[in-house]
Design a protein around this motif. Structure first.
Motif, PDB file in Angstrom:
ATOM      1  N   THR A 157     -54.689 -73.322 133.399  1.00 52.24           N
ATOM      2  CA  THR A 157     -55.716 -74.243 133.879  1.00 52.24           C
ATOM      3  C   THR A 157     -55.850 -74.174 135.394  1.00 52.24           C
ATOM      4  N   GLU A 158     -54.728 -74.185 136.097  1.00 56.16           N
ATOM      5  CA  GLU A 158     -54.750 -74.148 137.565  1.00 56.16           C
ATOM      6  C   GLU A 158     -55.258 -72.810 138.086  1.00 56.16           C
ATOM      7  N   LEU A 159     -54.875 -71.746 137.426  1.00 55.87           N
ATOM      8  CA  LEU A 159     -55.320 -70.412 137.824  1.00 55.87           C
ATOM      9  C   LEU A 159     -56.847 -70.338 137.789  1.00 55.87           C
ATOM     10  N   ALA A 160     -57.434 -70.825 136.704  1.00 54.33           N
ATOM     11  CA  ALA A 160     -58.893 -70.804 136.587  1.00 54.33           C
ATOM     12  C   ALA A 160     -59.542 -71.761 137.576  1.00 54.33           C
ATOM     13  N   ARG A 161     -58.945 -72.930 137.769  1.00 54.16           N
ATOM     14  CA  ARG A 161     -59.492 -73.911 138.712  1.00 54.16           C
ATOM     15  C   ARG A 161     -59.582 -73.320 140.119  1.00 54.16           C
ATOM     16  N   ARG A 162     -58.642 -72.464 140.450  1.00 54.57           N
ATOM     17  CA  ARG A 162     -58.620 -71.842 141.772  1.00 54.57           C
ATOM     18  C   ARG A 162     -59.487 -70.586 141.845  1.00 54.57           C
ATOM     19  N   GLY A 163     -60.129 -70.222 140.741  1.00 47.02           N
ATOM     20  CA  GLY A 163     -61.055 -69.100 140.734  1.00 47.02           C
ATOM     21  C   GLY A 163     -60.425 -67.736 140.574  1.00 47.02           C
ATOM     22  N   HIS A 164     -59.193 -67.685 140.095  1.00 45.32           N
ATOM     23  CA  HIS A 164     -58.509 -66.406 139.919  1.00 45.32           C
ATOM     24  C   HIS A 164     -58.740 -65.836 138.524  1.00 45.32           C
ATOM     25  N   ALA A 200     -50.981 -69.513 125.312  1.00 42.26           N
ATOM     26  CA  ALA A 200     -51.296 -70.772 125.987  1.00 42.26           C
ATOM     27  C   ALA A 200     -51.912 -70.543 127.359  1.00 42.26           C
ATOM     28  N   VAL A 201     -51.369 -69.619 128.123  1.00 45.34           N
ATOM     29  CA  VAL A 201     -51.891 -69.389 129.476  1.00 45.34           C
ATOM     30  C   VAL A 201     -53.308 -68.825 129.414  1.00 45.34           C
ATOM     31  N   THR A 202     -53.563 -67.924 128.462  1.00 46.74           N
ATOM     32  CA  THR A 202     -54.903 -67.336 128.374  1.00 46.74           C
ATOM     33  C   THR A 202     -55.921 -68.329 127.826  1.00 46.74           C
ATOM     34  N   SER A 203     -55.543 -69.074 126.813  1.00 49.54           N
ATOM     35  CA  SER A 203     -56.464 -70.072 126.245  1.00 49.54           C
ATOM     36  C   SER A 203     -56.834 -71.120 127.284  1.00 49.54           C
ATOM     37  N   ALA A 204     -55.827 -71.580 128.033  1.00 48.80           N
ATOM     38  CA  ALA A 204     -56.081 -72.596 129.055  1.00 48.80           C
ATOM     39  C   ALA A 204     -56.953 -72.050 130.177  1.00 48.80           C
ATOM     40  N   ALA A 205     -56.713 -70.809 130.574  1.00 47.64           N
ATOM     41  CA  ALA A 205     -57.530 -70.205 131.635  1.00 47.64           C
ATOM     42  C   ALA A 205     -58.987 -70.108 131.188  1.00 47.64           C
ATOM     43  N   ARG A 206     -59.213 -69.648 129.975  1.00 46.74           N
ATOM     44  CA  ARG A 206     -60.587 -69.531 129.467  1.00 46.74           C
ATOM     45  C   ARG A 206     -61.239 -70.903 129.310  1.00 46.74           C
ATOM     46  N   ALA A 207     -60.474 -71.869 128.810  1.00 44.49           N
ATOM     47  CA  ALA A 207     -61.020 -73.215 128.612  1.00 44.49           C
ATOM     48  C   ALA A 207     -61.463 -73.838 129.936  1.00 44.49           C
ATOM     49  N   ALA A 208     -60.799 -73.416 131.022  1.00 47.78           N
ATOM     50  CA  ALA A 208     -61.145 -73.935 132.353  1.00 47.78           C
ATOM     51  C   ALA A 208     -62.163 -73.043 133.066  1.00 47.78           C
ATOM     52  N   GLY A 209     -62.723 -72.071 132.343  1.00 47.96           N
ATOM     53  CA  GLY A 209     -63.770 -71.224 132.905  1.00 47.96           C
ATOM     54  C   GLY A 209     -63.290 -69.964 133.581  1.00 47.96           C
ATOM     55  N   GLY A 210     -62.015 -69.609 133.394  1.00 46.49           N
ATOM     56  CA  GLY A 210     -61.452 -68.425 134.040  1.00 46.49           C
ATOM     57  C   GLY A 210     -61.687 -67.149 133.256  1.00 46.49           C
ATOM     58  N   ARG A 211     -61.548 -66.040 133.963  1.00 45.85           N
ATOM     59  CA  ARG A 211     -61.674 -64.713 133.355  1.00 45.85           C
ATOM     60  C   ARG A 211     -60.285 -64.223 132.966  1.00 45.85           C
ATOM     61  N   THR A 212     -60.163 -63.581 131.796  1.00 50.37           N
ATOM     62  CA  THR A 212     -58.864 -63.098 131.330  1.00 50.37           C
ATOM     63  C   THR A 212     -58.916 -61.615 130.992  1.00 50.37           C
ATOM     64  N   VAL A 213     -57.859 -60.932 131.401  1.00 49.54           N
ATOM     65  CA  VAL A 213     -57.663 -59.513 131.086  1.00 49.54           C
ATOM     66  C   VAL A 213     -56.342 -59.414 130.339  1.00 49.54           C
ATOM     67  N   GLY A 214     -56.387 -58.967 129.105  1.00 52.40           N
ATOM     68  CA  GLY A 214     -55.174 -58.805 128.309  1.00 52.40           C
ATOM     69  C   GLY A 214     -54.807 -57.338 128.191  1.00 52.40           C
ATOM     70  N   VAL A 215     -53.509 -57.057 128.295  1.00 55.81           N
ATOM     71  CA  VAL A 215     -53.020 -55.674 128.188  1.00 55.81           C
ATOM     72  C   VAL A 215     -51.898 -55.668 127.157  1.00 55.81           C
ATOM     73  N   ILE A 216     -52.113 -54.940 126.075  1.00 51.97           N
ATOM     74  CA  ILE A 216     -51.144 -54.971 124.973  1.00 51.97           C
ATOM     75  C   ILE A 216     -50.959 -53.570 124.410  1.00 51.97           C
ATOM     76  N   PRO A 217     -49.715 -53.173 124.107  1.00 48.72           N
ATOM     77  CA  PRO A 217     -49.517 -51.862 123.482  1.00 48.72           C
ATOM     78  C   PRO A 217     -49.930 -51.883 122.016  1.00 48.72           C
TER      79      PRO A 217
END
Length: 194
Positions: A26-33, A47-64
């Protein structure tokens, strides 16, 4: 800024760790990161990705590829990168990030932490590296590194290469600040390799 968050994927942890990851997202997205994460939907990673998206943030996931089904790949990421293996995953996360935030986690999180920390100590990069540990999970690690220093196995700048924090606000203050460069001498590099 692209902030890489290393954190747990375990489903057996205390819910307080998942709540911490939610607060961070949530804080990451609020700060525009932009969030760069391990690309999974489970536990703290989810949790971190869902919260970032819910707060309007952009998410990049990297998974093998091997973990796409096991960790349940975050198909809702703005960008989901599937790598051939774990080494490629870490390389992509490293290349895509301007700063690194380490939340409580297991051996995978520790592996990611040590790789980025070692690179900082060797002067390979000057990006901020921050541990957010309000519950003291990493206190034994900090004591171990202090012991390594006391016994001559590492240099004092191992402590300059990382910030230890206990609140979300403090963590972001360090992430957004200018990281202190660490420039070992040739003699010190020989020590580090030993």
């Amino acid at each position: 800024m692209n902030v890489c968050v290393f954190c747990a994927s375990s489903l057996r942890i205390d819910p307080k760790y998942v709540e911490l990851a939610t607060a961070v997202g949530t804080e990451l997205a609020r700060r525009g990161h932009t969030l760069v994460s391990g690309g999974a939907t489970v536990s703290c990673m989810g949790a971190v990705t869902s919260a970032a998206r819910a707060a309007g943030g952009r998410t990049v996931g990297v998974i093998p590829q091997v973990l796409v089904d096991v960790e349940l790949a975050d198909r809702d990421s703005d960008e989901l990168i599937v790598t051939p293996g774990m080494r490629e995953r870490k390389a992509v996360m490293d290349a895509r990030s301007d700063a690194f935030l380490v939340l409580p986690g297991g051996i995978g999180t520790l592996e990611e932490l040590f790789e980025i920390w070692t690179s900082r100590v060797l002067g390979i990069h000057d990006r901020p590296l921050v541990i957010l540990d309000p519950f003291g999970l990493y206190d034994p690690l900090r004591q171990l590194v202090t012991g390594l220093y006391d016994q001559g196995f590492t240099r004092a700048d191992v402590f300059d290469a990382i910030s230890w924090t206990s609140t979300v606000e403090e963590a972001f203050t360090h992430l957004e600040g200018r990281a202190q460069p660490v420039r070992p001498s040739v003699a010190e590099l020989g020590e580090a390799a030993g």
